[in-house]
Write a protein that holds these residues in place. Structure first.
Motif, PDB file in Angstrom:
ATOM      1  N   ALA A 450       0.834  -1.198   0.000  1.00 39.75           N
ATOM      2  CA  ALA A 450       0.000   0.000   0.000  1.00 39.75           C
ATOM      3  C   ALA A 450       0.868   1.247   0.000  1.00 39.75           C
ATOM      4  O   ALA A 450       2.036   1.224   0.365  1.00 39.75           O
ATOM      5  CB  ALA A 450      -0.901  -0.011   1.231  1.00 39.75           C
ATOM      6  N   SER A 451       0.299   2.362  -0.415  1.00 44.16           N
ATOM      7  CA  SER A 451       0.988   3.641  -0.343  1.00 44.16           C
ATOM      8  C   SER A 451       1.226   3.998   1.115  1.00 44.16           C
ATOM      9  O   SER A 451       0.512   3.551   2.019  1.00 44.16           O
ATOM     10  CB  SER A 451       0.164   4.719  -1.041  1.00 44.16           C
ATOM     11  N   ARG A 452       2.227   4.817   1.326  1.00 47.51           N
ATOM     12  CA  ARG A 452       2.643   5.142   2.687  1.00 47.51           C
ATOM     13  C   ARG A 452       2.631   6.648   2.913  1.00 47.51           C
ATOM     14  O   ARG A 452       2.980   7.427   2.027  1.00 47.51           O
ATOM     15  CB  ARG A 452       4.062   4.617   2.930  1.00 47.51           C
ATOM     16  N   ALA A 486      11.054   4.969  -1.461  1.00 44.53           N
ATOM     17  CA  ALA A 486      10.347   4.008  -2.307  1.00 44.53           C
ATOM     18  C   ALA A 486      11.236   2.821  -2.654  1.00 44.53           C
ATOM     19  O   ALA A 486      10.764   1.684  -2.750  1.00 44.53           O
ATOM     20  CB  ALA A 486       9.872   4.702  -3.588  1.00 44.53           C
ATOM     21  N   GLU A 487      12.526   3.065  -2.828  1.00 45.95           N
ATOM     22  CA  GLU A 487      13.447   1.977  -3.167  1.00 45.95           C
ATOM     23  C   GLU A 487      13.557   0.980  -2.013  1.00 45.95           C
ATOM     24  O   GLU A 487      13.612  -0.242  -2.221  1.00 45.95           O
ATOM     25  CB  GLU A 487      14.836   2.531  -3.495  1.00 45.95           C
ATOM     26  N   GLU A 488      13.589   1.491  -0.788  1.00 46.00           N
ATOM     27  CA  GLU A 488      13.699   0.609   0.374  1.00 46.00           C
ATOM     28  C   GLU A 488      12.408  -0.162   0.627  1.00 46.00           C
ATOM     29  O   GLU A 488      12.429  -1.295   1.110  1.00 46.00           O
ATOM     30  CB  GLU A 488      14.072   1.442   1.604  1.00 46.00           C
ATOM     31  N   LEU A 489      11.292   0.449   0.292  1.00 45.91           N
ATOM     32  CA  LEU A 489      10.002  -0.190   0.543  1.00 45.91           C
ATOM     33  C   LEU A 489       9.614  -1.199  -0.528  1.00 45.91           C
ATOM     34  O   LEU A 489       9.070  -2.270  -0.218  1.00 45.91           O
ATOM     35  CB  LEU A 489       8.917   0.884   0.631  1.00 45.91           C
ATOM     36  N   PRO A 506       7.700  -3.383   2.405  1.00 38.16           N
ATOM     37  CA  PRO A 506       6.703  -2.319   2.495  1.00 38.16           C
ATOM     38  C   PRO A 506       6.258  -2.010   3.920  1.00 38.16           C
ATOM     39  O   PRO A 506       5.522  -1.041   4.134  1.00 38.16           O
ATOM     40  CB  PRO A 506       5.529  -2.853   1.664  1.00 38.16           C
ATOM     41  N   LEU A 507       6.709  -2.801   4.907  1.00 38.21           N
ATOM     42  CA  LEU A 507       6.333  -2.555   6.300  1.00 38.21           C
ATOM     43  C   LEU A 507       7.431  -1.825   7.079  1.00 38.21           C
ATOM     44  O   LEU A 507       7.335  -1.685   8.302  1.00 38.21           O
ATOM     45  CB  LEU A 507       6.009  -3.887   6.989  1.00 38.21           C
ATOM     46  N   ARG A 557      19.779  -9.628  -1.941  1.00 35.61           N
ATOM     47  CA  ARG A 557      19.952  -8.628  -0.892  1.00 35.61           C
ATOM     48  C   ARG A 557      18.579  -8.111  -0.489  1.00 35.61           C
ATOM     49  O   ARG A 557      17.725  -7.827  -1.339  1.00 35.61           O
ATOM     50  CB  ARG A 557      20.848  -7.474  -1.356  1.00 35.61           C
ATOM     51  N   LEU A 558      18.381  -7.951   0.820  1.00 34.68           N
ATOM     52  CA  LEU A 558      17.086  -7.552   1.359  1.00 34.68           C
ATOM     53  C   LEU A 558      17.216  -6.234   2.115  1.00 34.68           C
ATOM     54  O   LEU A 558      18.145  -6.055   2.918  1.00 34.68           O
ATOM     55  CB  LEU A 558      16.550  -8.623   2.324  1.00 34.68           C
ATOM     56  N   TRP A 559      16.268  -5.327   1.870  1.00 37.13           N
ATOM     57  CA  TRP A 559      16.167  -4.134   2.704  1.00 37.13           C
ATOM     58  C   TRP A 559      15.497  -4.532   4.022  1.00 37.13           C
ATOM     59  O   TRP A 559      14.400  -5.100   4.029  1.00 37.13           O
ATOM     60  CB  TRP A 559      15.351  -3.054   2.001  1.00 37.13           C
ATOM     61  N   THR A 560      16.158  -4.244   5.126  1.00 36.10           N
ATOM     62  CA  THR A 560      15.646  -4.605   6.437  1.00 36.10           C
ATOM     63  C   THR A 560      16.023  -3.516   7.426  1.00 36.10           C
ATOM     64  O   THR A 560      16.675  -2.530   7.054  1.00 36.10           O
ATOM     65  CB  THR A 560      16.213  -5.970   6.878  1.00 36.10           C
ATOM     66  N   GLN A 561      15.638  -3.656   8.682  1.00 31.66           N
ATOM     67  CA  GLN A 561      15.979  -2.652   9.681  1.00 31.66           C
ATOM     68  C   GLN A 561      16.195  -3.292  11.036  1.00 31.66           C
ATOM     69  O   GLN A 561      15.636  -4.346  11.354  1.00 31.66           O
ATOM     70  CB  GLN A 561      14.934  -1.538   9.757  1.00 31.66           C
ATOM     71  N   ALA A 562      17.040  -2.634  11.816  1.00 29.67           N
ATOM     72  CA  ALA A 562      17.363  -3.069  13.174  1.00 29.67           C
ATOM     73  C   ALA A 562      18.003  -1.887  13.879  1.00 29.67           C
ATOM     74  O   ALA A 562      18.437  -0.923  13.248  1.00 29.67           O
ATOM     75  CB  ALA A 562      18.313  -4.274  13.167  1.00 29.67           C
TER      76      ALA A 562
END
Length: 732
Positions: A450-452, A486-489, A506-507, A557-562
């Protein structure tokens, strides 16, 4: 091939005639070529409040005058990477984006006279910055969070390139400018540039004109292109044996760049109104993707032009053509009652980036953007000088082709800020706040997410204590937030240039950085010392993680966060050893280091699938929540000895880049290396008020194999080997 050579000859002849003829048009007493002696005394244009690098409470570095001339390079990152705390990304000689204290990409804003560059260099590491360093008057590097001034994309800092394409004041003389011709040995470089600024007889109408053309061939390298032992762990009999591969010259490393701009302003007694139009076109190869091309033959390229050996053409696996057209409108008013100044800036940019695989078009990225910025500087309000600001932007991004790994999106950003300063007896204080709303809408056909819409709030406070005239201590505290891009999502697919499958999330949540920094500035007689220590705690830090999984020869490669923590420090020492009849001898030493670690425990499992026709391969990645972050540069230490005497100046310096063995999961270590540079220049002021300068610059004089840890191509494409550049500059 013959037509290309004729074009080169006509270019050289035209620029040579310009060098000879233009001094006669210049005013007899033009001081424009006067050398900048004290960079700390220059006004920093990135801030709406007029301050110098010396008086700003937050860390900043400025390049101008001869110091800028000595480090100008084909990319902005390479131009600034000798400054403490500043390095460069690398994806071949056509791509180099500034890295500030270990942070890059969407966290470092690149600005053209205070407005975003309008390119897509944050989308991928192979996308170039659309700013030409050779046309800059001044380059300013804001270290640390600059979200207060420039929003979410400046959480790691900002680099502002002052070009002056929309004149804000009349020039000192009816016509002034500069020109330069240079040639380089390591890549057959040929560069010519010209800049003119003029004012009508009434002093009301002011124009600006600049143009640049650069061509380089494939550059020379020491040793082999591929790192020795790169294929030792592979059993494929078609792999290269260790140490084998291309030697001497790196295929796919040629660059051709053209840039031009025209600006016109009306100058009134209390303000100005002006506009400018500019273009930037660059064609560059992607090294590491064309090690088998046939050398030594001219051929017709996909764009209809004939190419000699060394240019990116049909035999290269991947090369890129980017084109940008930019239009700006700026205006200002002074003396508005309770307000000192009002400045309004508007820019519209149309950008196209095409990735070719041989002659075939692989992917086309189109980016159309617009930005509005207004700054209203107020006078003393309860002891505070300050400025209100409004910044709004939109970006319409489209990716076309079978390998368009980023979906179409529309981004809308709006931000409001206030920044204020106040001085007490021995204390300077600066505070500020900003709130942004960022909205990203994605093409519904992608069905990815979904759009953010995300809100981000940033707060900042900085103080400087003056312990006499010689010693200053500073403290900076920031809370900055960044919205995911947008690239990260939404990234989802194969990216040929980086040989990877990229997947967004997207989360992803917004990330928050809390920074504390202590700084010291001490000067006594011939000695100046600057030092800083900083720590930044990130909550929900977003990064591109390597999974260690390969599919079809490409890494996933995955966009992730920590949560993550960055700590580091910088040291800068300048000492005037001798200043007498033998000249002025100055010794400079600097060092910097940054450590970046994930601050969690355990691992996170992420499921993803890579499509193959009518089916897909499913995988589960184990992403660690502790350990080092990827592509963080190791510590550096450098020294430089400069001499100025009469019409001459010279310098020699070396920077030691340490071995990087603090690496992320699935990341290889990088060996250390030392880069030695030198420069020599002869400057003469002529009787008619103009000046001529002849220069020689040398880079990587030890011809050392250098593989920067920040580069995705470090195992496939080392930095250029030894190179000597020489040329002439004219100031009038």
């Amino acid at each position: 091939m013959q037509s290309t050579k004729l074009a080169h000859g006509r270019l050289a002849s035209a620029l040579a005639l310009a060098l000879c003829a233009l001094p006669a048009l210049a005013d007899q007493n033009d001081p424009r070529h006067a050398e900048v002696k004290d960079l700390d005394a220059l006004v920093v244009r990135a801030s709406p409040l007029p301050q110098t690098a010396e008086t700003l409470t937050r860390p900043v570095e400025v390049l101008a005058g001869s110091r800028l001339d000595e480090v100008r390079a084909s990319t902005l990152g390479e131009t600034v990477n000798r400054l403490p705390g500043v390095q460069s990304s690398y994806f071949g000689p056509g791509v180099g984006r500034p890295i500030i204290r270990g942070l890059e990409g969407a966290r470092v804003q690149v600005l053209s006279d205070g407005l975003a560059a309008g390119d897509v260099s944050t989308v991928s590491v192979d996308h170039a910055v659309s700013i030409e360093p050779f046309l800059a008057d001044q380059v300013e590097v804001l270290k640390g969070p600059s979200t207060l001034l420039y929003g979410s994309g400046a959480i790691g800092g900002a680099v502002n390139v002052v070009e002056g394409r929309v004149p804000e004041r009349a020039s000192a003389t009816p016509l002034e400018g500069r020109a330069e011709l240079r040639a380089g040995s390591g890549n057959d470089e040929r560069t010519g540039m010209l800049r003119l600024d003029g004012t009508s007889s009434s002093g009301r109408l002011v124009f600006h004109l600049d143009a640049l053309h650069r061509e380089t061939g494939d550059y020379d390298i020491p040793g082999t292109a591929e790192r020795a032992g790169l294929h030792e762990d592979h059993d494929d009999e078609d792999d290269h044996a260790p140490g084998e591969g291309v030697r001497g010259t790196l295929p796919g490393s040629a660059v051709r760049t053209d840039s031009a701009a025209f600006g016109l302003s009306w100058i009134a007694d209390r303000g100005f109104l002006g506009a400018a139009s500019s273009l930037y076109n660059s064609r560059y190869g992607v090294p590491g993707h064309a090690h088998g091309h046939d050398e030594g033959h001219g051929h017709d390229g996909d764009d209809g032009h004939e190419h000699e050996h060394g240019e990116a053409g049909e035999d290269d696996a991947v090369h890129i053509v980017m084109d940008q057209r930019r239009y700006e409108l700026r205006g200002g008013l002074d003396g508005l009652g309770a307000f000192d100044t009002l400045r309004v800036k508007l820019a519209h940019t149309a950008y196209t980036h095409t990735e070719y695989e041989g002659r075939a078009v692989g992917t086309v990225f189109d980016n159309e953007s617009a930005e509005l910025r207004a700054e209203l500087v107020h006078r003393d309000w309860a002891g505070w000088d300050g400025a209100f600001g409004l910044q709004g932007s939109r970006r319409d991004f489209r990716a076309l082709g079978d390998e368009a790994f980023v979906p179409d999106s529309q981004s809308r950003d709006i931000g409001l800020f206030w920044i204020g300063r106040r001085s007490f007896d021995a204390l300077d204080l600066e505070i500020g706040a900003r709130h942004d709303r960022n909205r990203i809408e994605v093409d519904a056909a992608t069905a990815i997410g979904a759009s953010r819409e995300v809100d981000a709030t940033s707060l900042s406070a900085a103080a400087r204590w003056h312990f006499g005239e010689d010693l200053h201590l500073s403290l900076g505290l920031d809370r900055a937030q960044r919205s995911p891009t947008a690239e990260e999502l939404y990234s989802d697919g194969l990216h040929v240039a980086t040989r990877s499958h990229e997947f967004g999330d997207p989360l992803l949540r917004r990330e928050t950085a809390n920074r504390v920094e202590l700084g010291l500035h001490w000067h006594r007689g011939p000695l100046t010392l600057g030092a800083s220590l900083y720590a930044v705690d990130y909550r929900d830090f977003i990064y591109l993680a390597d999974t260690g999984i390969e599919d079809g020869g490409a890494t996933a490669r995955l966009w992730t966060q920590a949560d993550a923590r960055f700590t580091g420090g910088e040291l800068d020492l300048r000492w005037t050893l001798v200043d007498n009849g033998s000249g002025r001898w100055t010794l400079r030493g600097f060092g910097d280091a940054v450590r970046a670690r994930l601050a969690g425990d355990g691992v996170r499992e992420v499921d993803f699938a890579i499509p193959h026709g009518d089916h897909a391969h499913a995988y589960t990645a184990q992403l660690p929540l502790s350990g080092y972050l990827p592509r963080i540069a190791p510590w550096r230490a450098g020294a430089e000895l400069r001499w100025e005497g009469g019409a001459w100046r010279a310098g020699i310096g070396a920077i030691r880049h340490a071995r990087q063995d603090r690496v992320a999961a699935h990341e290889t270590e990088s060996p250390g290396y030392t880069l030695v540079t030198a420069n020599l220049a002869w400057h003469r002021d002529t009787a008619d008020g103009s000046a001529i300068e002849v220069f020689v610059d040398g880079t990587n004089l030890l011809d050392e194999q250098a593989r920067p840890h920040t580069s995705f191509l470090k195992d496939l494409a080392p930095l250029p080997g030894r190179s000597i550049a020489a040329g002439v500059r004219l100031f009038f």
